[in-house]
Design a protein around this motif. Sequence first.
Motif, PDB file in Angstrom:
ATOM      1  N   MET A 166      -4.565   5.821   5.242  1.00 47.57           N
ATOM      2  CA  MET A 166      -4.903   4.261   5.345  1.00 47.57           C
ATOM      3  C   MET A 166      -4.489   3.625   6.605  1.00 47.57           C
ATOM      4  O   MET A 166      -3.676   4.051   7.179  1.00 47.57           O
ATOM      5  CB  MET A 166      -3.861   3.606   4.187  1.00 47.57           C
ATOM      6  CG  MET A 166      -3.811   3.925   3.171  1.00 47.57           C
ATOM      7  SD  MET A 166      -2.946   3.294   1.671  1.00 47.57           S
ATOM      8  CE  MET A 166      -1.358   3.876   1.880  1.00 47.57           C
ATOM      9  N   THR A 167      -5.413   2.783   6.999  1.00 50.66           N
ATOM     10  CA  THR A 167      -4.979   1.774   8.275  1.00 50.66           C
ATOM     11  C   THR A 167      -5.064   0.269   7.979  1.00 50.66           C
ATOM     12  O   THR A 167      -5.994  -0.249   7.287  1.00 50.66           O
ATOM     13  CB  THR A 167      -6.535   2.050   9.123  1.00 50.66           C
ATOM     14  OG1 THR A 167      -6.479   3.483   9.343  1.00 50.66           O
ATOM     15  CG2 THR A 167      -6.128   1.465  10.629  1.00 50.66           C
TER      16      THR A 167
ATOM     17  N   THR B  22      -5.552  -2.623   2.550  1.00 50.50           N
ATOM     18  CA  THR B  22      -5.588  -2.041   3.876  1.00 50.50           C
ATOM     19  C   THR B  22      -6.872  -2.241   4.302  1.00 50.50           C
ATOM     20  O   THR B  22      -7.951  -2.858   3.350  1.00 50.50           O
ATOM     21  CB  THR B  22      -5.365  -0.503   3.687  1.00 50.50           C
ATOM     22  OG1 THR B  22      -6.254   0.214   2.461  1.00 50.50           O
ATOM     23  CG2 THR B  22      -4.215  -0.216   3.436  1.00 50.50           C
TER      24      THR B  22
ATOM     25  N   GLU C 283      -1.212   2.973  11.002  1.00 48.90           N
ATOM     26  CA  GLU C 283      -1.551   3.934  10.198  1.00 48.90           C
ATOM     27  C   GLU C 283      -0.688   4.557   9.330  1.00 48.90           C
ATOM     28  O   GLU C 283       0.472   4.963   9.762  1.00 48.90           O
ATOM     29  CB  GLU C 283      -2.312   5.148  10.900  1.00 48.90           C
ATOM     30  CG  GLU C 283      -3.572   4.742  11.601  1.00 48.90           C
ATOM     31  CD  GLU C 283      -4.032   5.548  12.727  1.00 48.90           C
ATOM     32  OE1 GLU C 283      -3.459   6.471  13.156  1.00 48.90           O
ATOM     33  OE2 GLU C 283      -4.994   5.331  13.253  1.00 48.90           O
TER      34      GLU C 283
ATOM     35  N   MET D 215      -3.915  -0.223  -3.109  1.00 44.92           N
ATOM     36  CA  MET D 215      -3.684   0.451  -1.814  1.00 44.92           C
ATOM     37  C   MET D 215      -4.970  -0.036  -0.981  1.00 44.92           C
ATOM     38  O   MET D 215      -5.167  -0.291   0.218  1.00 44.92           O
ATOM     39  CB  MET D 215      -3.682   1.826  -2.029  1.00 44.92           C
ATOM     40  CG  MET D 215      -2.375   2.175  -2.562  1.00 44.92           C
ATOM     41  SD  MET D 215      -2.229   3.733  -3.177  1.00 44.92           S
ATOM     42  CE  MET D 215      -2.024   4.956  -1.547  1.00 44.92           C
ATOM     43  N   LYS D 216      -6.436  -0.133  -1.617  1.00 46.90           N
ATOM     44  CA  LYS D 216      -7.605  -0.423  -1.130  1.00 46.90           C
ATOM     45  C   LYS D 216      -7.525  -1.768  -0.705  1.00 46.90           C
ATOM     46  O   LYS D 216      -8.037  -2.025   0.336  1.00 46.90           O
ATOM     47  CB  LYS D 216      -8.649  -0.061  -1.935  1.00 46.90           C
ATOM     48  CG  LYS D 216     -10.104   0.053  -1.380  1.00 46.90           C
ATOM     49  CD  LYS D 216     -11.095   0.486  -2.184  1.00 46.90           C
ATOM     50  CE  LYS D 216     -12.311   0.028  -1.956  1.00 46.90           C
ATOM     51  NZ  LYS D 216     -12.924   1.157  -0.586  1.00 46.90           N
TER      52      LYS D 216
ATOM     53  N   SER E 156      -8.795  -0.023   5.710  1.00 46.84           N
ATOM     54  CA  SER E 156      -9.657   1.375   5.571  1.00 46.84           C
ATOM     55  C   SER E 156      -8.660   2.326   4.755  1.00 46.84           C
ATOM     56  O   SER E 156      -7.505   2.614   4.950  1.00 46.84           O
ATOM     57  CB  SER E 156     -10.285   2.115   6.614  1.00 46.84           C
ATOM     58  OG  SER E 156      -9.631   3.256   6.947  1.00 46.84           O
ATOM     59  N   LEU E 157      -9.222   2.962   3.686  1.00 50.12           N
ATOM     60  CA  LEU E 157      -8.466   4.207   3.004  1.00 50.12           C
ATOM     61  C   LEU E 157      -9.495   5.447   2.770  1.00 50.12           C
ATOM     62  O   LEU E 157     -10.556   5.266   2.174  1.00 50.12           O
ATOM     63  CB  LEU E 157      -8.236   3.556   1.645  1.00 50.12           C
ATOM     64  CG  LEU E 157      -7.731   4.307   0.511  1.00 50.12           C
ATOM     65  CD1 LEU E 157      -6.494   3.696  -0.096  1.00 50.12           C
ATOM     66  CD2 LEU E 157      -8.463   4.937  -0.286  1.00 50.12           C
TER      67      LEU E 157
ATOM     68  N   ALA F 170       0.723  -1.173   0.064  1.00 50.90           N
ATOM     69  CA  ALA F 170       0.209   0.119   0.106  1.00 50.90           C
ATOM     70  C   ALA F 170       0.914   1.323  -0.170  1.00 50.90           C
ATOM     71  O   ALA F 170       0.576   2.146  -0.650  1.00 50.90           O
ATOM     72  CB  ALA F 170      -0.795   0.107   1.327  1.00 50.90           C
TER      73      ALA F 170
END
Lengths: 109, 140
Positions: free
Chosen positions: B136-137, B119, B73, B115-116, B121-122, B46
Motif C-alpha cells: 500500500m502507498t 491509501t 509504503e 485499506m483501499k 494505491s493498493l 490501513a
Amino acid sequence: MTVSDLSKQSGFRSLAMPFPDREVSGVYVGDLLSWVMGRANEGDLWLTIMTNVNVIAVATLTGVSAVLLCEDCEPDSELIKLATEKGINLLVTDKKIYEACLFVGEALS
Amino acid sequence: MGEPLTFHFDVDGDNFTSAGEASLSMKKNLRQLGISPEIIRRVSIAMYEGEINMVIHAGGGTADVTVHSDRIEILLADRGPGIENIDLAMREGFSTAPENIRNLGFGAGMGLPNMKKNTDSLVVDTALGVGTTIRMTVLI
C-alpha cells in the motif's frame, strides 16, 4: 465541552480519564470495529457496547476523545488498565445507547 | 528527509488481543516525524486492518513500513491460506471471518475496502496455500 465536564454533567461514570480536558467535538455510535475505524472522527465521543481490548486500539487509532460504554457493559480490569496505559478516556453508563445519545446531543448543543 | 526510514514489525498470529501493536507503534513514529495527522490516520487505519486480517486469517505475518519524503509504503506479508476470491474480498460486507471473531466486533467485511479507501494505491498479490502480500502507498 470537555470529557470531564460531560462526565460530571451526565453522571457517566469514569473508569479511566487520563486526559480529562480533551474536547468532545462530535459523536459516533457503533459496535463493528472496522466500521468505526473507517468512520469515527478525531475528537468524537464513541458510544458502543463492545468491551474487548481491541476497543482501545480502535480508540487510539481514530483519536476519539473518549469511549462511552453504554447499557451497563462493564468491562474487565484489563480494558481499564489498557485505557489508562494508552491514554484513552473511558466512561460507562447504564443508559441505552439511544438515550445516551439524546443526553449527549443535548449537552453538546 | 534524506534516506527513507524503514520500520519492521512482526505481527503475532496467536494473540488477538495484542493485534494493533504494530499500527499503534507506527502511529507514534509518524507523529514523531512530524507527518500530518490526516496522513497518519490513513496509514494507521490501513495498517491496522491489515494487521487484523493477518491475525484472523493467516496466523500472523510481517509489516514493513518505509517513509519516503513524498510517500509512505506499507508492505504486509503472510504465509496464510491466500485469498480465494479477491473481487469478493474487496467488496464491503463480504467476510469469511469465523463467528468468534465476529463476536469481537470484527469480520464486518470492511478490512480490504477500508485499506483501499485510505491509501492511494493498493496491490494484492495472493496465492492459495502460499500466502498474501499487500503493498500500500499513501502519498504525503
